[in-house]
Design a protein around this motif. Structure first.
Motif, PDB file in Angstrom:
ATOM      1  N   GLY A  85       2.550   1.828  -3.217  1.00  8.65           N
ATOM      2  CA  GLY A  85       1.672   1.812  -4.628  1.00  8.65           C
ATOM      3  C   GLY A  85       2.425   0.610  -5.413  1.00  8.65           C
ATOM      4  O   GLY A  85       2.313   0.731  -6.679  1.00  8.65           O
ATOM      5  N   ARG A  86       2.737  -0.418  -4.789  1.00  5.80           N
ATOM      6  CA  ARG A  86       3.375  -1.704  -5.645  1.00  5.80           C
ATOM      7  C   ARG A  86       2.405  -2.724  -6.051  1.00  5.80           C
ATOM      8  O   ARG A  86       1.523  -2.964  -5.390  1.00  5.80           O
ATOM      9  CB  ARG A  86       4.343  -2.279  -4.527  1.00  5.80           C
ATOM     10  CG  ARG A  86       5.565  -3.338  -5.480  1.00  5.80           C
ATOM     11  CD  ARG A  86       6.438  -3.762  -4.354  1.00  5.80           C
ATOM     12  NE  ARG A  86       7.299  -4.782  -5.020  1.00  5.80           N
ATOM     13  CZ  ARG A  86       8.505  -4.840  -5.015  1.00  5.80           C
ATOM     14  NH1 ARG A  86       8.983  -3.594  -4.949  1.00  5.80           N
ATOM     15  NH2 ARG A  86       9.437  -5.928  -5.337  1.00  5.80           N
ATOM     16  N   ARG A  91       3.163   7.932   5.221  1.00  6.73           N
ATOM     17  CA  ARG A  91       2.616   6.402   4.658  1.00  6.73           C
ATOM     18  C   ARG A  91       3.247   5.506   5.675  1.00  6.73           C
ATOM     19  O   ARG A  91       2.823   4.454   5.506  1.00  6.73           O
ATOM     20  CB  ARG A  91       3.255   6.193   3.188  1.00  6.73           C
ATOM     21  CG  ARG A  91       2.389   7.245   2.175  1.00  6.73           C
ATOM     22  CD  ARG A  91       2.985   7.044   0.991  1.00  6.73           C
ATOM     23  NE  ARG A  91       2.314   7.828   0.016  1.00  6.73           N
ATOM     24  CZ  ARG A  91       1.021   7.371  -0.507  1.00  6.73           C
ATOM     25  NH1 ARG A  91       0.602   6.121  -0.281  1.00  6.73           N
ATOM     26  NH2 ARG A  91       0.460   8.042  -1.570  1.00  6.73           N
ATOM     27  N   ARG A 132       8.336   5.121  -3.901  1.00  4.65           N
ATOM     28  CA  ARG A 132       7.057   5.070  -4.302  1.00  4.65           C
ATOM     29  C   ARG A 132       7.321   4.197  -5.534  1.00  4.65           C
ATOM     30  O   ARG A 132       8.500   4.368  -6.188  1.00  4.65           O
ATOM     31  CB  ARG A 132       6.242   6.091  -4.649  1.00  4.65           C
ATOM     32  CG  ARG A 132       5.814   6.881  -3.644  1.00  4.65           C
ATOM     33  CD  ARG A 132       4.494   6.270  -3.065  1.00  4.65           C
ATOM     34  NE  ARG A 132       3.307   6.603  -4.052  1.00  4.65           N
ATOM     35  CZ  ARG A 132       2.005   6.051  -3.703  1.00  4.65           C
ATOM     36  NH1 ARG A 132       1.903   5.190  -2.904  1.00  4.65           N
ATOM     37  NH2 ARG A 132       1.365   6.130  -4.823  1.00  4.65           N
ATOM     38  N   SER A 133       6.526   3.060  -5.756  1.00  3.93           N
ATOM     39  CA  SER A 133       6.656   2.214  -6.669  1.00  3.93           C
ATOM     40  C   SER A 133       6.798   2.922  -8.209  1.00  3.93           C
ATOM     41  O   SER A 133       6.196   3.955  -8.432  1.00  3.93           O
ATOM     42  CB  SER A 133       5.519   1.277  -7.054  1.00  3.93           C
ATOM     43  OG  SER A 133       5.912   0.314  -8.050  1.00  3.93           O
ATOM     44  N   GLN A 168       0.983  -1.332  -0.095  1.00  4.86           N
ATOM     45  CA  GLN A 168      -0.109  -0.052  -0.031  1.00  4.86           C
ATOM     46  C   GLN A 168       0.697   1.188   0.187  1.00  4.86           C
ATOM     47  O   GLN A 168       0.686   2.221  -0.658  1.00  4.86           O
ATOM     48  CB  GLN A 168      -0.911   0.204   1.174  1.00  4.86           C
ATOM     49  CG  GLN A 168      -2.374  -0.593   0.993  1.00  4.86           C
ATOM     50  CD  GLN A 168      -3.110  -1.095   2.079  1.00  4.86           C
ATOM     51  OE1 GLN A 168      -2.685  -0.382   3.144  1.00  4.86           O
ATOM     52  NE2 GLN A 168      -3.910  -1.912   1.929  1.00  4.86           N
TER      53      GLN A 168
END
Ligand code: TXA
Ligand code: MG
Length: 335
Positions: A58-59, A166, A147-148, A55
């Motif tokens: 954002g993977r 996050r 982040r991805s 989460q």
């Protein structure tokens, strides 16, 4: 979520390590430095904690996570059918910048491996990472703390940029030493195959094992059926990066100027210094240093200032890790 920043740049305080371990054991996720890049870790045996990583980053759920352990014994607890050559690699390279993909024993949460029968395991060579793993007393699922789709973080500032708010905490241990992610090696066959090039080279692996070591090449045509390490290699810096052969650089810059683009130039060949652009950065001849700085350089260009980044290519042609990361970051290659 409030993110706590814990400073471990100069000193490893026992109470700070205990605090981080406690967060991890209670199912929170925490970013910390390793010798390659910063990782974001979760208790690999806790399904809910592992899901927090997907989460926060954002993977995509089908891209498996690596697991970090502090010793060979801990590695053997997680995997099975370990070929003899892996023993030699462990002696030669671990702790260090290499991830072994081996048959999973199923001791970690299912989400870690995204349903694959294999598990990637690494023993990092960094005092902060090792202390945290030892104190947490669990294997840590720990992908890079970006982040991805963004370049991996090599400083706590990059993690703050990507994951602040996050995750529960970010441990600041200063700049990472190597700067590119570990070599990922598929060790399930009768000889090792590199899935992602890194500081440990195919040559070094061949030397240590007495076996041939190939580098798996991504084939665009069957991207969907590729191993996850290959399928998800691509990432995108904020400003599009275009790799340009030194002979064609002047022409490309003129074309971009005609389109009123603000231009940044990354170069190595001295003659390119005379080209007029908005921002210019010369890379040194030391490939270890360039690897250390590459992701920070890619992150440093911002939309407010430039529209395109041209980078001389190829540079350090024999260095698979650098070439791989540049081509993965590039929107286009003009050879
Ligand atoms: O240096 C590193 O490896 C850093 C530090 C934090 O340890 N970690 C890192 O993790 O780069 P990540 O998740 O960003 O990259 C791990 C790579 C991914 O490309 C993933 O697809 C691949 O390893 N991978 C993980 N498990 C795998 C498996 N079972 N089979 C094939 N590839 C796997
Ligand atoms: Mg990553």
């Amino acid at each position: 979520m409030e993110t706590v920043i814990i400073d471990m740049k100069d000193e490893l305080k026992e109470q700070d390590i205990k605090r981080v371990a406690k967060l991890l054991r209670s199912g929170e996720i925490v970013a910390f430095p390793t010798e390659t890049v910063y990782g974001v870790g979760a208790d690999a045996t806790n399904e809910a904690a592992v899901q927090k990583i997907f989460q926060a980053k954002g993977r995509p759920g089908d891209n498996p996570l690596n697991v970090l352990v502090a010793s060979k014994e801990e590695l053997y607890e997680l995997v099975q059918d370990v070929p003899e050559y892996v023993e030699k690699m462990l002696d030669a390279f671990s702790p260090g910048p290499i991830t072994y993909v081996l048959k999973n024993k199923g001791r970690v949460a299912k989400t870690v491996t995204a349903g694959l029968p294999t598990l990637g395991v690494r023993i990092p060579d960094h005092p902060v990472a090792l202390s945290i793993i030892r104190e947490a007393k669990v294997p840590l699922a720990a992908p890079s703390a970006n982040r991805s789709g963004k370049p991996s973080p090599t400083k706590a500032e990059h993690v703050i940029e990507d994951l602040y708010g996050r995750i529960a905490a970010i441990v600041d241990g200063g700049a990472t030493n190597i700067g590119l992610e570990s070599t990922v090696v598929d060790c399930t066959g009768d000889h090792p195959v590199i899935l992602r090039p890194g500081a440990i080279t195919a040559e070094q692996i061949a030397d240590a094992t007495g076996l041939s070591c190939t580098v798996y090449e991504k084939k665009a045509a069957n991207a969907k059926t590729q191993a996850p390490a290959l399928k998800y290699k691509h990432y995108t810096p904020e400003v599009p990066l275009i790799l340009v052969n030194v002979e064609k650089m002047e022409m490309e810059i003129l074309k971009a100027k005609a389109e009123n683009k603000r231009i940044a130039l990354i170069y190595q060949t001295a003659e390119l210094a005379q080209l007029e652009v908005d921002e210019k950065l010369r890379l040194g001849d030391d490939e270890v240093e360039v690897a250390q700085q590459l992701y920070e350089i890619l992150r440093s260009f911002k939309n407010e200032k430039v529209d395109v980044v041209f980078c001389e290519y190829p540079i350090f042609e024999h260095n698979q890790a650098i070439i791989n990361r540049l081509t993965e970051a590039a929107a286009k290659i003009i050879e």
